[in-house]
Scaffold this motif. Structure first.
Motif, PDB file in Angstrom:
ATOM      1  N   LYS A  77       0.822  -1.215   0.000  1.00  0.00           N
ATOM      2  CA  LYS A  77       0.000   0.000   0.000  1.00  0.00           C
ATOM      3  C   LYS A  77       0.854   1.263   0.000  1.00  0.00           C
ATOM      4  O   LYS A  77       0.502   2.258  -0.644  1.00  0.00           O
ATOM      5  CB  LYS A  77      -0.951  -0.012   1.198  1.00  0.00           C
ATOM      6  N   ASP A  78       1.980   1.234   0.710  1.00  0.00           N
ATOM      7  CA  ASP A  78       2.884   2.390   0.707  1.00  0.00           C
ATOM      8  C   ASP A  78       3.363   2.690  -0.702  1.00  0.00           C
ATOM      9  O   ASP A  78       3.450   3.855  -1.118  1.00  0.00           O
ATOM     10  CB  ASP A  78       4.089   2.134   1.615  1.00  0.00           C
ATOM     11  N   HIS A  79       3.673   1.639  -1.439  1.00  0.00           N
ATOM     12  CA  HIS A  79       4.121   1.817  -2.832  1.00  0.00           C
ATOM     13  C   HIS A  79       2.967   2.326  -3.684  1.00  0.00           C
ATOM     14  O   HIS A  79       3.116   3.285  -4.447  1.00  0.00           O
ATOM     15  CB  HIS A  79       4.650   0.491  -3.383  1.00  0.00           C
ATOM     16  N   HIS A  80       1.811   1.694  -3.567  1.00  0.00           N
ATOM     17  CA  HIS A  80       0.651   2.101  -4.358  1.00  0.00           C
ATOM     18  C   HIS A  80       0.265   3.544  -4.086  1.00  0.00           C
ATOM     19  O   HIS A  80      -0.106   4.289  -5.008  1.00  0.00           O
ATOM     20  CB  HIS A  80      -0.541   1.182  -4.058  1.00  0.00           C
ATOM     21  N   ASN A  81       0.369   3.957  -2.842  1.00  0.00           N
ATOM     22  CA  ASN A  81      -0.061   5.313  -2.460  1.00  0.00           C
ATOM     23  C   ASN A  81       1.018   6.363  -2.693  1.00  0.00           C
ATOM     24  O   ASN A  81       0.840   7.528  -2.340  1.00  0.00           O
ATOM     25  CB  ASN A  81      -0.491   5.318  -0.990  1.00  0.00           C
ATOM     26  N   GLY A  82       2.143   5.953  -3.284  1.00  0.00           N
ATOM     27  CA  GLY A  82       3.172   6.906  -3.667  1.00  0.00           C
ATOM     28  C   GLY A  82       4.037   7.418  -2.531  1.00  0.00           C
ATOM     29  O   GLY A  82       4.645   8.488  -2.643  1.00  0.00           O
ATOM     30  N   LYS A  83       4.125   6.661  -1.455  1.00  0.00           N
ATOM     31  CA  LYS A  83       4.967   7.081  -0.339  1.00  0.00           C
ATOM     32  C   LYS A  83       6.434   7.042  -0.767  1.00  0.00           C
ATOM     33  O   LYS A  83       6.906   6.046  -1.299  1.00  0.00           O
ATOM     34  CB  LYS A  83       4.748   6.157   0.864  1.00  0.00           C
ATOM     35  N   ASN A  84       7.143   8.134  -0.533  1.00  0.00           N
ATOM     36  CA  ASN A  84       8.538   8.234  -0.974  1.00  0.00           C
ATOM     37  C   ASN A  84       9.450   7.270  -0.231  1.00  0.00           C
ATOM     38  O   ASN A  84      10.267   6.583  -0.833  1.00  0.00           O
ATOM     39  CB  ASN A  84       9.047   9.667  -0.801  1.00  0.00           C
ATOM     40  N   ASN A  85       9.325   7.244   1.081  1.00  0.00           N
ATOM     41  CA  ASN A  85      10.160   6.363   1.894  1.00  0.00           C
ATOM     42  C   ASN A  85       9.419   5.054   2.114  1.00  0.00           C
ATOM     43  O   ASN A  85       8.438   5.012   2.856  1.00  0.00           O
ATOM     44  CB  ASN A  85      10.484   7.025   3.231  1.00  0.00           C
ATOM     45  N   ARG A  86       9.864   4.013   1.441  1.00  0.00           N
ATOM     46  CA  ARG A  86       9.152   2.745   1.522  1.00  0.00           C
ATOM     47  C   ARG A  86      10.126   1.583   1.610  1.00  0.00           C
ATOM     48  O   ARG A  86      11.314   1.726   1.351  1.00  0.00           O
ATOM     49  CB  ARG A  86       8.189   2.579   0.354  1.00  0.00           C
ATOM     50  N   ILE A  87       9.566   0.425   1.942  1.00  0.00           N
ATOM     51  CA  ILE A  87      10.378  -0.744   2.288  1.00  0.00           C
ATOM     52  C   ILE A  87       9.878  -1.971   1.536  1.00  0.00           C
ATOM     53  O   ILE A  87       8.673  -2.123   1.293  1.00  0.00           O
ATOM     54  CB  ILE A  87      10.292  -1.020   3.811  1.00  0.00           C
ATOM     55  N   LYS A  88      10.818  -2.844   1.189  1.00  0.00           N
ATOM     56  CA  LYS A  88      10.482  -4.205   0.762  1.00  0.00           C
ATOM     57  C   LYS A  88      11.332  -5.148   1.586  1.00  0.00           C
ATOM     58  O   LYS A  88      12.523  -4.904   1.798  1.00  0.00           O
ATOM     59  CB  LYS A  88      10.780  -4.416  -0.723  1.00  0.00           C
ATOM     60  N   ILE A  89      10.723  -6.231   2.041  1.00  0.00           N
ATOM     61  CA  ILE A  89      11.446  -7.235   2.816  1.00  0.00           C
ATOM     62  C   ILE A  89      11.234  -8.594   2.160  1.00  0.00           C
ATOM     63  O   ILE A  89      10.099  -8.985   1.876  1.00  0.00           O
ATOM     64  CB  ILE A  89      10.968  -7.261   4.285  1.00  0.00           C
ATOM     65  N   ARG A  90      12.330  -9.275   1.917  1.00  0.00           N
ATOM     66  CA  ARG A  90      12.230 -10.566   1.246  1.00  0.00           C
ATOM     67  C   ARG A  90      13.390 -11.462   1.668  1.00  0.00           C
ATOM     68  O   ARG A  90      14.412 -11.004   2.175  1.00  0.00           O
ATOM     69  CB  ARG A  90      12.265 -10.385  -0.271  1.00  0.00           C
ATOM     70  N   GLN A  91      13.204 -12.747   1.427  1.00  0.00           N
ATOM     71  CA  GLN A  91      14.310 -13.705   1.470  1.00  0.00           C
ATOM     72  C   GLN A  91      14.532 -14.172   0.042  1.00  0.00           C
ATOM     73  O   GLN A  91      13.569 -14.490  -0.661  1.00  0.00           O
ATOM     74  CB  GLN A  91      13.983 -14.875   2.392  1.00  0.00           C
ATOM     75  N   ARG A  92      15.783 -14.168  -0.366  1.00  0.00           N
ATOM     76  CA  ARG A  92      16.090 -14.526  -1.750  1.00  0.00           C
ATOM     77  C   ARG A  92      17.155 -15.606  -1.786  1.00  0.00           C
ATOM     78  O   ARG A  92      18.178 -15.502  -1.116  1.00  0.00           O
ATOM     79  CB  ARG A  92      16.561 -13.307  -2.543  1.00  0.00           C
ATOM     80  N   LYS A  93      16.895 -16.624  -2.597  1.00  0.00           N
ATOM     81  CA  LYS A  93      17.871 -17.702  -2.793  1.00  0.00           C
ATOM     82  C   LYS A  93      18.481 -17.570  -4.181  1.00  0.00           C
ATOM     83  O   LYS A  93      17.767 -17.479  -5.188  1.00  0.00           O
ATOM     84  CB  LYS A  93      17.213 -19.077  -2.650  1.00  0.00           C
ATOM     85  N   TYR A  94      19.815 -17.551  -4.193  1.00  0.00           N
ATOM     86  CA  TYR A  94      20.574 -17.547  -5.434  1.00  0.00           C
ATOM     87  C   TYR A  94      20.931 -19.013  -5.704  1.00  0.00           C
ATOM     88  O   TYR A  94      21.878 -19.549  -5.137  1.00  0.00           O
ATOM     89  CB  TYR A  94      21.816 -16.667  -5.281  1.00  0.00           C
ATOM     90  N   VAL A  95      20.141 -19.648  -6.544  1.00  0.00           N
ATOM     91  CA  VAL A  95      20.120 -21.104  -6.633  1.00  0.00           C
ATOM     92  C   VAL A  95      21.481 -21.674  -7.024  1.00  0.00           C
ATOM     93  O   VAL A  95      21.988 -22.603  -6.382  1.00  0.00           O
ATOM     94  CB  VAL A  95      19.030 -21.570  -7.622  1.00  0.00           C
TER      95      VAL A  95
END
Length: 248
Positions: A77-95
């Motif tokens: 929602k922060d991204h959709h609503n155009g908030k400048n300061n925003r966060i993404k959190i993920r776990q990523r595997k480099y196979v």
């Protein structure tokens, strides 16, 4: 993919260790979206100016990611609503590397992206204490996070031989949550990672030749609106239409 592999074999390789000097954890990201058939001419134009990441003789890598959000989908929602300061959190595997990280991407109002990460053993559908502590230490907030999206894709990473610049080419995007799945075939998401935007970059020029301009897009948000029927997505509607037109 066979044509892509053939052209990539004409590039000089660069190892993961050699690429560390172009890690760009603080950077400006510029994205483009094209059809896979346009990628062939782009790669032909780049092979003298870029090296390709090679790991165990592989040049097209497999990535798998698990994104987290709150039950209310705050990060989306922060991204959709155009908030400048925003966060993404993920776990990523480099196979191919058999490495897995918990990653936090923070974007500020200047268009800069700061990325922080720690190694994890494998995906955690329920975040453990160490992961929660890391997240709170970086974000200064204690979030109650749950898995929101699985994402798999193939990636080619190019490194500019002269300038501090990396380029990622993401193909075969596949999203899933529970039993719902969405694939985007024939779509390539190009991301140019630089210390600051440089329009004189060879790939920027090559994309301009085929009339492709920077296009702000979030793979995470596109995946979310493709899998969830109850999300507000007004701001992304035109982007989804454009993507579907590209891959039609």
């Amino acid at each position: 993919m066979n044509k892509v592999k053939t052209i990539l074999n004409t590039f000089s390789p660069i190892s993961l260790k050699e690429m560390n000097g172009v890690s760009l954890m603080k950077r400006t990201d510029t994205k483009f979206v094209i059809h896979t058939h346009q990628l062939i001419s782009i790669l032909e134009d780049l092979k003298k100016d870029y090296k390709v990441l090679e790991i165990n003789k592989d040049r097209i890598m497999s990535y798998s990611s698990l994104y987290f959000d709150t039950a209310e989908n705050k990060f989306y929602k922060d991204h959709h609503n155009g908030k400048n300061n925003r966060i993404k959190i993920r776990q990523r595997k480099y196979v191919e590397s058999n490495l897995c990280f918990l990653e936090i991407k923070q974007k500020n109002g200047k268009g800069e992206t700061n990325k922080s990460r720690i190694p994890v053993t494998d995906f955690e559908t329920s975040l453990n204490a160490t992961s929660k502590k890391f997240i709170s230490s970086i974000t200064n907030t204690e979030y109650d996070l749950i898995p929101s999206l699985w994402n798999q894709f193939n990636r080619v990473t190019l490194v500019n031989v002269k300038n501090k610049e990396r380029v990622t080419l993401d193909l075969n995007l596949n999203y899933k949550i529970n039993e719902v799945e969405k694939r985007f075939e024939n779509l390539v998401v190009i991301e140019v990672k630089q210390e600051r935007f440089n329009r004189k970059s060879k790939i920027i020029k090559s994309l301009k030749v085929i009339r492709q301009n920077p296009y702000s897009i979030s793979k995470y948000c596109i995946g979310m609106i493709s899998l969830y029927n109850d999300l507000k997505y007004n701001i992304f509607k035109k982007k989804l239409i454009r993507i579907n037109n590209i891959i039609a």
